[in-house]
Structure formats: structure tokens, C-alpha cells
Design an enzyme around this catalytic site. Structure first.
Site, PDB file in Angstrom:
ATOM      1  N   THR A   1      45.720  36.684  41.267  1.00 31.23           N
ATOM      2  CA  THR A   1      44.803  36.259  42.311  1.00 31.23           C
ATOM      3  C   THR A   1      45.539  36.201  43.632  1.00 31.23           C
ATOM      4  OG1 THR A   1      43.464  34.928  40.820  1.00 31.23           O
ATOM      5  CG2 THR A   1      43.417  34.307  43.129  1.00 31.23           C
TER       6      THR A   1
ATOM      7  N   ASN B   1      52.149  42.501  31.240  1.00 34.49           N
ATOM      8  CA  ASN B   1      50.707  42.551  30.980  1.00 34.49           C
ATOM      9  C   ASN B   1      50.345  42.939  29.558  1.00 34.49           C
ATOM     10  OD1 ASN B   1      49.453  41.820  33.527  1.00 34.49           O
ATOM     11  ND2 ASN B   1      50.667  43.522  34.298  1.00 34.49           N
TER      12      ASN B   1
ATOM     13  N   GLU C   1      53.642  42.249  40.255  1.00 37.97           N
ATOM     14  CA  GLU C   1      54.175  42.122  38.895  1.00 37.97           C
ATOM     15  C   GLU C   1      55.158  43.226  38.544  1.00 37.97           C
ATOM     16  OE1 GLU C   1      50.711  39.753  36.641  1.00 37.97           O
ATOM     17  OE2 GLU C   1      50.563  41.927  36.749  1.00 37.97           O
TER      18      GLU C   1
ATOM     19  N   THR D   1      51.763  31.637  40.241  1.00 38.78           N
ATOM     20  CA  THR D   1      51.564  31.875  38.808  1.00 38.78           C
ATOM     21  C   THR D   1      52.811  32.634  38.327  1.00 38.78           C
ATOM     22  OG1 THR D   1      50.186  33.787  39.358  1.00 38.78           O
ATOM     23  CG2 THR D   1      49.050  31.745  38.826  1.00 38.78           C
TER      24      THR D   1
ATOM     25  N   THR E   1      46.668  36.622  23.347  1.00 42.31           N
ATOM     26  CA  THR E   1      45.795  35.444  23.351  1.00 42.31           C
ATOM     27  C   THR E   1      45.811  34.774  21.992  1.00 42.31           C
ATOM     28  OG1 THR E   1      44.028  37.022  22.988  1.00 42.31           O
ATOM     29  CG2 THR E   1      44.173  36.037  25.142  1.00 42.31           C
TER      30      THR E   1
ATOM     31  N   LYS F   1      49.675  33.276  47.747  1.00 41.76           N
ATOM     32  CA  LYS F   1      50.205  33.644  46.432  1.00 41.76           C
ATOM     33  C   LYS F   1      49.646  35.012  46.070  1.00 41.76           C
ATOM     34  CE  LYS F   1      49.093  32.872  42.434  1.00 41.76           C
ATOM     35  NZ  LYS F   1      48.486  34.161  42.008  1.00 41.76           N
TER      36      LYS F   1
END
Lengths: 394, 394
Positions: free
Chosen positions: B180, B389, B260, B146, B394, B169
């Protein structure tokens, strides 16, 4: 019950003052009476907490509190313990009260020897300025600040005329160090020590213990409650508890809102849990989640992260029953209804935009599995949090 | 045991391939045999995990795995479950194997309907390209990424010639979503399902379960281990366990290092705990602490934060016994020795400077209370973590 100004100095029998000329600050509060304390659960406990806990265990009373900022006097061994006792002794001599009636608190850098000399040099100025005027309260509240950006105080007057007032400090870093939560709360009600103990514990569990700035627990956290009895009134205990919880919750929210680098207060309201413990687990998981905190900073109503936090909180949760809304106190936007995702039409998106831009973002979760509820407070995770905590170099 | 290249494709009987043309990615791994799985402890569980767990419970075997990135198929209700079953069915038809022998995995955004049409459109290309060459391994490892910045793979060859290889991952955000952790591990050893189960659980507890990027637990975490038996060799179980733990630990460290926004790997090595559980609590508290993570980003050897994290971890800790050092694998700088702070002379400060600038910062804590030890991995907390983050809306 009404909300009043003045913090601790609205309480009869309390005088205070403080100075903060540089990194080091010194506050003194005088107010004699039965007293109770709540201390950090961290197993690494700073020296002043040991001294204060001993005083409470021995006497169930405090006559005064001496607190410094700029040095936590934590992880400082036997020497640190002697320094904390010396702080008590310095104030005891100056006030002419037993040193075992003095509470001691420190906040600041861990693992460095405390400069007791500085405290001795400044104790006269502070004690000679002690006052029951509002200035005494705000000077003391400022003196215990580290990277707090505003002093924190709250007070209420109960219907009987009893006052409860407090000052606090929150999670700020002055140096390479934990933020520390301190709360000094006074009331002029007549209350026995053991009753104060249980009232304080209950109120702290609903307030200070529901604040998460970064999930780190300080070595120096402490909340002290002293009842001077100067009003001559024995309180209705329900009203007293309510007033105490109001003051502590108000301080707790001020601490969350002023968390390091914070731009927004996050309030997680959880209901419908099978137990209060479960409700607290979910509420604290939400305000602790770095993903939720980053999302609020980015004004992103990212409810997937909230649901996931509820899921890993350890509480009983059924994804097919959860309801979830974002709110700013006036507007509310329901995003998930009993496990079903609400389709985001333009009206909902517009409402969400205004909510996420508010200074206080309320996340409401209904687990729909029981009757228990809890509220927790936190703040967003920002570039400034990283800057404040990364850029200092020892 | 020797470390080899090739990941899963070094294992006899395994072919794989994957594509990642945009946000959506699709990987297929074919390798039939006894199989075991470990799944997220989050109570909000994504649909593909339900399907895969059912398959393992029914058969104790897997024939193939289909995995997509770009959509987690989590919090998607009955429709999501049907979509996950459809993914299995699509691959089952194409390969001509029972759909109940197919593992399904997804990673990406939570709460959005999965585009199964895209998977159907692309399944032919992936299955027709399946290969046991190293390219098959790296294409599959890339397809499940991702915001991972590098594909993650590891493999070892045991002395008996048995191979164990895996791809994984980590915690990256593709969209408003949890990172995840996925791990797909294969061996050509002959091992029964129940033995695989206990080997995998033990190895995951020491590896994937000791990685903390931000303390959030995904709805989609899953590690699958399949033994094709194609080597015809029954392994020495000690050596097998050692090899399996090596592969999983290697993948876990790659995941932590590529967290991240991360610029550095943090390894917390804890010894001297009264139990393994306590050692794990301390190690994970250290790598989870935002204050420790920020300090490492700022190259600040801020040991007070490490001691405080040990103190609040929940483990038995005595501040007068703790020893603490920072290391980069070659150099080591002792800062606290049995509760005593080591004075920081120029030599120590110079060493610390070089250690804190290293790509891997190892924090060694000896609690001196027992014989148990544990290691956990994490990464620093950076501006980029907040940016990644916060900035997606959205």
C-alpha cells in the site's frame, strides 16, 4: 468434432519442415489458399509483419510461410525490411511461386541485422524435406521455438471431415528480447478470405489475446490462417468457428503453460460481468498480476490479491457481490461467497492444499452483476523467470 | 526553496508519534487545518478510506490521523467499516476532538478482521508521546512500515519560511496482501481546502501516480495533505506547488527504490510526446515492464525491451524517430538516435557497464513527436521479489 494428432500436417494440402541446429531455426510451410492474419498491436512492428500484411492485403491468399527463430528482424529499419523481402524471395524462387504469396515471420533478438545468408544456406535442406507426415509438423514447430521448452501443436477434425490444425510458439527469450507469439493455422475447408478474416479475429480474441505471460506485447506477434480448400468441403460456419477456437485456445494454453520459468498454468474464469469487455479486463488483470502469479508459484491461495486485481481491472465490480473459488478442474474450494469470506475449516484447507499443488490452477470469479464471461490464461512468476530475463547480458 | 530534515515535524503545528512492536504498528499525527485527500482508484476500497473520505467531504478539514500497519482492514464488510469508525472514535476521545475530523488509514493483510483491541491498548502510549521533535516524525514513519526496509520522509522550506513535510510508506508485503502506498503531508501555510485539493491532485499525478512497483493497485492507497496555517503565511501558489511536488516526488522515489526485493531505482524520463498523457503512458510502460525490470536487475542495457514497451504503451510512437539513452545522472550512453541504432564501441560499452551498475538507472526516451514530457519511477525485478511474494503461505 474430435481432437486429432498431426498439427498442420493433418490438413490436406499442407506440407512442412524445419531445422533448428543452433540458436537460428528455419521453418517452411507450404499450403496454398485464401488466408487471413492477425498482427501485434505494438506500434513498433517488425519487418516480416509488414511484408506479410502487404501480401495478405494485396492477394488475400498465401502459398507458403517462411519463418526463422533466433532473430526478430525488429527495429532494423529499411535494411530489415529488405531482409524480410529477401526471405520471401528466397522461398519464392525455390518453390516457383510468386513472392507476394509468401508469409514471413521472425522471432528472436530485437535490433540486430538478420543473417539472411544463413537462411539461403539452409533453404534447400528445408524445402527438399517438406512432407505431409507428422514429422513435417513437429520439425516446423520445433524450428520456430526460442526458449519454448516444448513444441506446440493442435488439430481437430470436424464432423464433415474438415481438418483444422496449427502450430505455435510462445513467450520465451532466446536473447535480450521479447518473447513472441506466433501461430500458423491451416484448414482444408473451402472458405473465402473475408470470412477467414472475421473467423480468425474472433478466435484470436478468445485465445491468443487472452494469454498473458508477463504483460509485455511483442513487436513480432502474428497468427496466420490459410484455407487450402483441399477437402473440397464448404464448412458449417458454426462448427468451423468452434473448431478454430478449439485449436487456437489449445495452442494459447500450451503457450501460457510453457511461459518463461513457469511451473503452473493459471486459468482465470470470470463470469457475471456486465459486458464481455469487463469480463476480459478482470480475467486478464488476474493472470497479469505479479502478486497473484507469485502466490500461485508459492502454492498460496491468496484470494485477497485476486479480489484486488478485479478491483483495479477497470471493470464494474462490487466487493459485496464477488464470489471466488480456486479449482484444479476436479476439486473446487469456494473462498468468498457473494462478498462474504468463507471460514477456512480443515476440510477447505486440505482441499486448497491439493488444488494449489496442481499443475493447472483455475481461479473462478463470479462478479454477480451481469451475464458476460471470459477466460484468460497465464503462468506463475518464478525465480526462473527472473533468472532467464536477468542473466543474459548483451 | 531548500530541502530540510524532519519530515512532518518540521511543519509548525504538527506533532506525531508511533510504535511498531511487532507486525502491528500504530501511528498518530496531530495537526489541525484544511485538508485534502487522494484515494485509490481500485473499486475494492478498504474501510478506512471510506471513513476518511467522508470526513473530508463533510468538513474539508482534519484534526488528526490515526494509522495502523499489519492489517489493511480491507474486504472486511460492515464490520470493517465499524472498526475503522471505532479507530477514529478511540483517537477522538483521547484527544477531545470531533471524530469526524479524524483521518483513518490502514495497511497490511486483506480480508482479516482488524484487532481494534490492540489499538485501544496502545493508543495511550502513542498519544502521550506525541512530539514535534524529529523523533516524532521518524517514529510515525516507522510505525506505518510493512515490509518497507527504511522509513520514508521528506521536507522543504519555501523562501517565505513556509514548510511542507511528509512521511510515506510503500510497496511492501507484510502478509498475503497488496503493498500500500500511504502519504501523510503537512504544511503550515494558510491554504483553503479547495485549493489544497487541486494542488494535491496535481502533485500526486506527477509523483505517487508515477510509481510502479509491480503494477498492482492497492485497495488502501491514500495521500492526505493538511495545512495547519500555523505559519500565518499565505503562500505564493507557484512556489507552494513546486515545494509540494518536490516533497511528494521525493517520497515517491523513496517508495520506488524500496520496492519489494529491489536493488535499483529505475527512472524513466520521457520527452517529445504529443501529449502529457502519452508521455505518462510510455514512462509507466517502461517502469512496469517485467522484462525491463529483470534486465536492470541483470545489469543488462537491453534497449530493445524499452522500445517495445514504448510501442505497446498505447501512446503515439514512430520507431523511426525514437531516441534512447541510459544514464546514471552523471554519465549518459545514447543507444538509439532518431530510430538509428548507435554502434556499440568499447567506450560506449564501458560507459554502459558503469551506468547499469549504478544504484539509480535512468532511461531517457525522446519520442520526437511533440513537446510533452513525464517521468516515472520503478525498481528492478529480483529473485527477492518472487521470494517475498511466493514464500508466505496463508
Amino acid at each position: 468434432m474430435k481432437i486429432i494428432d498431426g498439427g498442420i500436417c493433418s490438413v490436406k494440402g499442407v506440407r512442412s519442415y524445419g531445422i533448428k541446429p543452433g540458436k537460428m531455426g528455419l521453418a517452411v510451410i507450404v499450403g496454398e489458399g485464401n488466408a487471413a492474419g492477425v498482427f501485434t498491436r505494438n506500434k513498433v512492428i517488425a519487418a516480416p509483419l509488414i511484408v506479410t500484411r502487404e501480401a495478405l492485403q494485396k492477394n488475400g491468399k498465401l502459398a507458403a510461410i517462411i519463418a526463422n527463430s533466433g532473430n526478430a528482424n525488429a527495429f532494423t529499419g529499411e535494411e530489415g525490411l529488405a531482409d524480410a523481402r529477401e526471405m520471401a524471395s528466397v522461398l519464392s524462387t525455390k518453390l516457383g511461386v510468386d513472392s507476394e504469396l509468401i508469409g514471413v515471420a521472425s522471432t528472436g533478438v530485437i535490433g540486430r541485422k538478420l543473417d539472411v545468408g544463413w537462411i539461403k544456406d539452409n533453404i534447400d535442406e528445408v524445402v527438399d524435406s517438406l512432407t505431409s507426415s507428422p514429422q513435417g509438423n513437429s520439425q516446423a514447430a520445433r524450428a520456430i521455438m526460442t526458449t519454448d521448452t516444448v513444441p506446440k501443436m493442435a488439430a481437430v477434425e470436424l464432423n464433415t471431415g474438415i481438418c483444422i490444425g496449427g502450430i505455435g510458439k510462445g513467450s520465451g527469450m532466446i536473447e535480450p528480447n521479447m518473447g513472441t507469439m506466433l501461430g500458423f493455422v491451416y484448414t482444408d475447408a473451402e472458405v473465402a478470405t473475408d470470412v477467414l478474416d472475421s473467423c480468425l479475429k474472433k478466435a484470436v480474441d478468445k485465445s491468443f489475446n487472452m494469454v498473458v505471460v508477463d504483460g509485455d506485447t511483442s513487436t513480432n506477434d502474428m497468427v496466420l490462417l490459410t484455407a487450402t480448400g483441399a477437402s473440397g468441403i464448404k464448412p458449417d460456419m458454426n462448427e468451423f468457428q468452434q473448431g478454430l477456437e478449439h485449436v487456437l485456445t489449445d495452442l494459447a494454453k500450451q503457450i501460457a503453460k510453457d511461459g518463461e520459468g513457469a511451473t503452473r498454468l493459471i486459468e482465470a474464469q470470470v463470469r457475471g460481468a456486465v459486458s464481455e469487455g469487463d469480463a476480459k479486463l478482470v480475467a486478464k488483470a488476474i493472470v497479469r498480476s505479479p502478486l497473484v502469479k507469485s502466490a500461485v508459484f508459492g502454492k498460496d491461495p491468496n484470494w485477497g490479491r485476486v479480489v484486488a486485481a478485479a478491483g483495479y481491472s477497470g471493470a464494474d465490480v462490487d466487493q459485496d457481490k464477488i464470489s471466488l473459488a480456486f479449482s484444479n478442474g476436479s476439486d473446487s474450494a469456494v473462498l468468498v461467497d457473494n462478498g462474504k469470506i468463507v471460514s477456512e475449516d480443515n476440510e477447505l484447507l486440505e482441499k486448497l492444499g491439493s488444488i494449489m499443488g496442481s499443475p493447472e490452477v483455475i481461479i473462478k470469479v463470479d462478479i454477480h452483476m451481469g451475464d458476460s464471461c471470459a477466460t484468460a490464461w497465464g503462468c506463475d512468476l518464478t525465480y526462473d523467470y527472473v533468472r532467464i530475463n536477468a542473466e543474459y547480458t548483451t
